[in-house]
Design an enzyme around this catalytic site. Structure first.
Site, short mmCIF file in Angstrom:
data_model
loop_
_atom_site.label_atom_id
_atom_site.label_comp_id
_atom_site.label_asym_id
_atom_site.label_seq_id
_atom_site.Cartn_x
_atom_site.Cartn_y
_atom_site.Cartn_z
N LYS A 33 0.82 -1.23 0.00
CA LYS A 33 0.00 0.00 0.00
C LYS A 33 0.85 1.27 0.00
O LYS A 33 0.43 2.29 -0.52
CB LYS A 33 -0.97 -0.01 1.17
CG LYS A 33 -2.11 -1.01 0.95
CD LYS A 33 -3.27 -0.77 1.88
CE LYS A 33 -4.49 -1.55 1.46
NZ LYS A 33 -4.36 -3.01 1.73
N GLU A 35 -10.25 6.52 2.84
CA GLU A 35 -11.15 5.54 3.44
C GLU A 35 -10.28 4.38 3.90
O GLU A 35 -9.20 4.17 3.38
CB GLU A 35 -12.15 5.04 2.39
CG GLU A 35 -11.64 3.91 1.48
CD GLU A 35 -10.50 4.29 0.54
OE1 GLU A 35 -10.27 5.51 0.34
OE2 GLU A 35 -9.82 3.39 0.02
N SER A 57 1.78 -9.74 -0.73
CA SER A 57 1.39 -8.33 -0.66
C SER A 57 1.69 -7.69 0.70
O SER A 57 1.88 -6.48 0.79
CB SER A 57 -0.10 -8.18 -0.99
OG SER A 57 -0.88 -9.00 -0.15
C1 LIG Z 1 -5.21 -4.01 1.34
C2 LIG Z 1 -4.48 -5.26 1.12
C3 LIG Z 1 -4.79 -6.12 0.06
C4 LIG Z 1 -5.95 -5.90 -0.87
O1 LIG Z 1 -5.89 -4.75 -1.65
P1 LIG Z 1 -5.60 -4.77 -3.21
O2 LIG Z 1 -5.96 -3.40 -3.65
O3 LIG Z 1 -6.47 -5.82 -3.82
O4 LIG Z 1 -4.17 -5.08 -3.39
C5 LIG Z 1 -4.01 -7.25 -0.11
N1 LIG Z 1 -2.99 -7.54 0.72
C6 LIG Z 1 -2.66 -6.74 1.75
C7 LIG Z 1 -1.51 -7.11 2.63
C8 LIG Z 1 -3.39 -5.57 1.99
O5 LIG Z 1 -3.04 -4.79 3.02
#
Ligand SMILES: *Cc1c(COP(=O)(O)O)cnc(C)c1O
Length: 396
Positions: free
Chosen positions: A87, A109, A376
Site C-alpha cells: 500500500k 477511506e 502483498s
Molecule cells: C489491502 C491489502 C490487500 C488488498 O488490496 P488490493 O488493492 O487488492 O491489493 C491485499 N494484501 C494486503 C496485505 C493488503 O493490506
C-alpha cells in the site's frame, strides 16, 4: 489499446455526481502533467528507495519449491516494504502528487485500517493534515490500527451509515471530498473508483511488475510462466500483472477471497459471484443481491472483503487475458501456516490466498516452469485472528 478516457472495455468511467466532476478533472490534468515529469519521477523513486525500502526482494523459495515438487516458486516480497505491505507504493505516489497540486490535506477511506495507516504515514512524512474515514464496526475490530493512525497524527472519523464498514467509508470520503476540494486530495486505496483513480493507483503499483521483470531476467534470463497475486480491489494484483500484460506467454492469475465458499452468501469473490453494475463511480463487477443492491461481503481477510473489483481486472477477465480463481478461508489459513513453516515467512492472510492457489497448481507444473507469487504484506497483524480461527485465544 482498450484503455481510453478511463475505460477498460465497457468498465471504468466516471459515474459521479456533478459536484465531484471538478475534483476529478483537476486530478486528471495534474496527473497527466506529472506522470512524465522527470523531477516528479526522480522524487518518487527516491521515496520508494530511501523511505519504503524498494526494490523489494524477488526471493527464490527453494524449500517451498522442493516440498510442492513442481514449478520453481519465487516470492515478490512486498511484505518487506515500510509499513509491511504494497500500500505504501500508492500512498507515496498520491501524496507527492497532492503536494505538487498545492493540497495540504489528505483524506482516505479504510477497511481493516491498512490503507488508513499507510496514508497517515505518508501524511506525517510530507507534513500534511490527514483525516481517515472508517466504518464504526471496523474501528472496533481494528483498534490497533486506529491507535496507529492517531499516533501518526491523523484524525479517524467513524462512519455509522449503511453497514458501517468499508463501502460506507468510501462513500463518506467521496462526500467529504465534494465539500472540500480546494485544499484536499482524496487518497483512494485501490484500483477502483472513478477515472482517473484506477489508472493512477495502477501506475504507482506497477513498480511491482517492473521490478519482477528486471529481477527475473537477471536471475533466470527469461520471463516467468505465471505471476499471481490476491485480489481485493485489485491494486497489488494489477501491479503484479501490469508489465506482463503484453507478454502473452505469461499467465496472470488473481486470487479472490471466497470466504466460506462461492456457493454461500459469505463470500467476497466478485468475479466468481458478482454481476455487472455501477457503484463508487465506476462500472465493473459487484457482489449484489437479487434486487441489484450491493451485497454484504465476507472473508476472513479484512483486506479482501470489498464487494467489487477494479475495472481493469473486470476487463482482463472479459478478454480472458487474466484468470480469477476463488480461494476459501480454510485454504488461505492452511497456506498461512504452510508458508510460515516451510520458509519462515508469515504472510498477510490476504497474500495467503495467492499462496494457497500456488499450492494447488505448482505440483501439476513441470520443474522447469516458474511461478511468481506476490506476497502483498506481512502477517503479524493477522496472528491473533488466525489463532482464534483455530480455536486458540491469544487475546491481543
Ligand atoms: C489491502 C491489502 C490487500 C488488498 O488490496 P488490493 O488493492 O487488492 O491489493 C491485499 N494484501 C494486503 C496485505 C493488503 O493490506
Amino acid at each position: 489499446m482498450a484503455e481510453s478516457r478511463g475505460r477498460f472495455g465497457i468498465h471504468g468511467g466516471q459515474y459521479i455526481p456533478e459536484t465531484l466532476m471538478n475534483a476529478v478533472i483537476e486530478l486528471e490534468e495534474a496527473y497527466n502533467h506529472y506522470k512524465d515529469d522527470p523531477e516528479f519521477n526522480a522524487q518518487l523513486t527516491e521515496l520508494f528507495n530511501e523511505y519504503a525500502g524498494r526494490p523489494s526482494r524477488l526471493y527464490y523459495a527453494e524449500k517451498l519449491t522442493k516440498d510442492l515438487g513442481g514449478a520453481r516458486i519465487y516470492l515478490k516480497r512486498e511484505d518487506l516494504n515500510h509499513t509491511g505491505a504494497h500500500k505504501i507504493n500508492n500512498v507515496l505516489g498520491q501524496a507527492l502528487l497532492a503536494k505538487k497540486m498545492g493540497k495540504t490535506r489528505l483524506i482516505a477511506e479504510t477497511g481493516a485500517g491498512q490503507h488508513g495507516v499507510a496514508t497517515a504515514t505518508a501524511a506525517a512524512l510530507m507534513g500534511m493534515e490527514c483525516v481517515v474515514f472508517m466504518g464504526e464496526e471496523d474501528t472496533k475490530r481494528q483498534a490497533l490500527n486506529v491507535y496507529k493512525m492517531r499516533l501518526l497524527g491523523a484524525e479517524v472519523i467513524p462512519v455509522t451509515s449503511g453497514t458501517a464498514t468499508l463501502k460506507d467509508a468510501v462513500s463518506e470520503a467521496m462526500r467529504e471530498w465534494t465539500n472540500r476540494i480546494s485544499d484536499t486530495h482524496y487518497c483512494l486505496g485501490s484500483v477502483m473508483g472513478p477515472h482517473p483513480f484506477p489508472t493512477i493507483v495502477r501506475d504507482f503499483q506497477a513498480v511491482i511488475s517492473k521490478e519482477i521483470k528486471e529481477q527475473m531476467l537477471r536471475k533466470e534470463g527469461r520471463l516467468p510462466d505465471v505471476v499471481m497475486a490476491c485480489v481485493g480491489g485489485g491494486s497489488n494484483a494489477i501491479g503484479t500483472f501490469y508489465h506482463f500484460i503484453e507478454d502473452k506467454e505469461v499467465r496472470l492469475i488473481g486470487c479472490e477471497a471466497a470466504g466460506r465458499g462461492v456457493d454461500t452468501w459469505e463470500t467476497a469473490a466478485t468475479i466468481a459471484t458478482g454481476k455487472l453494475g455501477i457503484f463508487h463511480g465506476m462500472k465493473s463487477y459487484f457482489c449484489q443481491d437479487e434486487y441489484g443492491q450491493i451485497a454484504p461481503v465476507y472473508s476472513i481477510s479484512a483486506g479482501l472483503d470489498y464487494p467489487g473489483i477494479g475495472p481493469e481486472h473486470a476487463w482482463l477477465h472479459d478478454t480472458g487475458r487474466a484468470e480469477y480463481v476463488p480461494v476459501t478461508d480454510e485454504e488461505a489459513v492452511q497456506a498461512f501456516e504452510y508458508l510460515s513453516r516451510t520458509e519462515g515467512i508469515i504472510p498477510a492472510i490476504e497474500s495467503a490466498h495467492a499462496v494457497a492457489h500456488a499450492m494447488k497448481i505448482a505440483p501439476q507444473m513441470d520443474k522447469d516452469k516458474i511461478i511468481v507469487i506476490t506476497v502483498s504484506g506481512r502477517g503479524d497483524k493477522d496472528c491473533a485472528a488466525i489463532a482464534r480461527y483455530r480455536g486458540e485465544d491469544i487475546s491481543e
